[in-house]
Motif scaffolding. Structure first.
Motif, short mmCIF file in Angstrom:
data_model
loop_
_atom_site.label_atom_id
_atom_site.label_comp_id
_atom_site.label_asym_id
_atom_site.label_seq_id
_atom_site.Cartn_x
_atom_site.Cartn_y
_atom_site.Cartn_z
N SER A 1 49.30 38.94 33.10
CA SER A 1 50.02 40.02 32.43
C SER A 1 50.32 39.69 30.97
CB SER A 1 51.33 40.33 33.17
OG SER A 1 51.05 40.91 34.43
N ARG B 1 55.01 43.47 40.17
CA ARG B 1 53.59 43.15 40.13
C ARG B 1 53.23 42.37 38.87
NH1 ARG B 1 53.01 48.54 41.89
NH2 ARG B 1 52.13 49.19 39.88
N ASP C 1 51.70 38.38 38.40
CA ASP C 1 50.36 38.25 37.85
C ASP C 1 50.41 37.46 36.55
OD1 ASP C 1 47.78 38.48 36.99
OD2 ASP C 1 47.69 40.67 37.05
#
Length: 447
Positions: free
Chosen positions: A236, A229, A233
């Motif tokens: 991040s 994830r 993203d």
């Protein structure tokens, strides 16, 4: 007599040879196991971390745990509870690491997975070796009995490796945990547990006090998902401390929603208890026990036979806040030598609310508010009249979450009564009302 002696001597020599061969095999096996552990640990130091939480102004550690690198650009996995102080109070605490090879530096918290007690952090190193995930573990294809090797820094004594056994996922838990037969100790939280190939099967998370070599790992698939994830993203790399704290609240609300939806779908089972039928938990993640005061000394003036079902659904939020538990308790109470007035007084005493109040909990909770009334949950005589107490307190930092306690005492007999409790932590108010209504409706007189 001589033949017997010679035969005994021959048998003794054979037994000695058998024992010697067995000892040799055991030594060889131990040597083989030792070489596996040695090989795994020899490759670990650049990839294995101790993660420390420091009071920012003082520059001294207040807690420590372990972690491990999972990418060449310095991404590492640890437990959420290892970094929780920095997640919730970033102005007060900061994070640092010491690698098993002696490297040191700053730690940046990027993401958390609250229900699975995981966190993704970044350290200030590039082009470093890292741990890979075991593919069979990601696919839940490991066989029970496989040898595992857990690493970390127990009690700040130095990095170590522990051998243990994979025993599959634990029963009676809402959140998946691996049962690991190995000696995990404080400070090893967040470290990797690997198979003989050196790849990660799980993340050290907890041990059972009062047991022997009963420890638990977070399955590797949750750590792999957290890493995936983050890689998908782009934000991040630009996370702010306030984002982490807000995400903790969002995850807690989402987790609560799933928990109580699951509980609602499982519904209640109807069990007999004396002349009553009572609601009992059917969800697989409840453990149920019975108790009695019949053997107490001195002899009790009222007999109490109880059943209690408690959920294994606790979530670590902070060092002084574990929430999410659900508890169902029923007590059949009968007078032994109490008159009606004394018995009524006894019932009042044992049916008081048990919410957390005062002390350190003022930081997390608003004051409790209680309401009591007499309720007829359904048509008589199947549904006895009930004296009901409803208490609730809100979480100060997590909007929409409450702890709720529901207590019901039957009013159909003067010297015998059923006292039923439903305690819910981190529940939405509407969910609590709906579940409480079904709970009261399920308290019935047996036909």
């Amino acid at each position: 007599m001589q033949r017997l002696f010679v035969g005994a001597l021959v048998r003794a020599i054979g037994l000695s040879l058998l024992i010697a061969a067995s000892a040799s095999d055991t030594a060889s096996a131990a040597q083989g196991e030792g070489s596996v552990a040695e090989r795994i640990y020899a490759a670990a130091p650049p990839r294995l971390l101790q993660i420390r939480t420091l009071v920012a102004d003082a520059g001294r550690q207040t807690s420590n745990g372990s972690g491990f690198l999972v990418s060449a650009d310095g991404l590492a996995i640890t437990n959420y509870h290892v970094v929780s102080q920095a997640a919730l109070e970033p102005d007060t605490y900061r994070l640092e690491y010491t690698a098993a090879d002696g490297g040191q530096g700053k730690v940046t918290l990027l993401r958390v997975d609250l229900p699975n007690d995981l966190a993704l952090v970044r350290i200030d190193k590039k082009g470093v070796p890292f741990f890979a995930f075991n593919q069979a573990a990601l696919e839940d294809k490991l066989a029970k009995g496989e040898r595992l090797y857990s690493m970390g820094n127990p009690l700040d004594l130095g990095f170590t490796i522990i051998e243990g056994t994979y025993n599959g996922l634990t029963d009676h838990t809402y959140t998946d945990r691996i049962h690991f037969s190995g000696a995990l100790n404080p400070g090893m939280s967040g470290g990797p547990a690997v198979t003989a190939d050196g790849n990660v099967i799980g993340v050290n998370v907890a041990t059972r006090r009062g047991g022997q070599l009963i420890s638990f790992l977070v399955p590797a698939r949750f750590a792999a998902d957290l890493l995936q994830r983050a890689s998908e993203d782009a934000r991040s790399s630009d996370v702010k401390p306030s984002d982490i704290k807000s995400d903790v609240g969002r995850q807690l609300v989402a987790w609560r929603s799933g928990l109580y939806k699951s509980l609602g779908e499982a519904d209640f089972r109807s069990d007999a208890l004396g002349p009553y039928r009572v609601p009992a938990a059917q969800a697989r993640w409840f453990n149920c026990w019975a108790s009695t005061n019949a053997v107490d000394t001195p002899k009790p003036r009222a007999s109490v036979n109880s059943t209690e079902c408690s959920s294994d659904t606790s979530v670590f939020v902070a060092s002084d806040l574990n929430i999410g538990a659900i508890n169902i308790n029923h007590s059949l109470v009968k007078t032994v030598d109490l008159n009606q007035f004394q018995f009524a007084t006894y019932l009042v005493r044992i049916s008081q609310p048990r919410l957390s109040v005062g002390g350190p909990f003022k930081k997390w909770y608003t004051p409790e508010r209680c309401h009591e009334d007499f309720v007829q949950a359904g048509a008589a005589p199947q549904h006895p009249p009930l004296h009901v107490v409803w208490c609730a307190q809100a979480y100060r930092q997590f909007e929409g979450l409450y702890d709720v306690s529901l207590i019901a005492v039957t009013q159909d007999q003067s010297l015998e009564a059923l006292v039923s409790r439903l305690n819910m932590q981190a529940v939405g108010y509407d969910d609590a009302v709906a579940l409480g209504k079904r709970f009261l409706e399920a308290v019935q007189v047996a036909k």
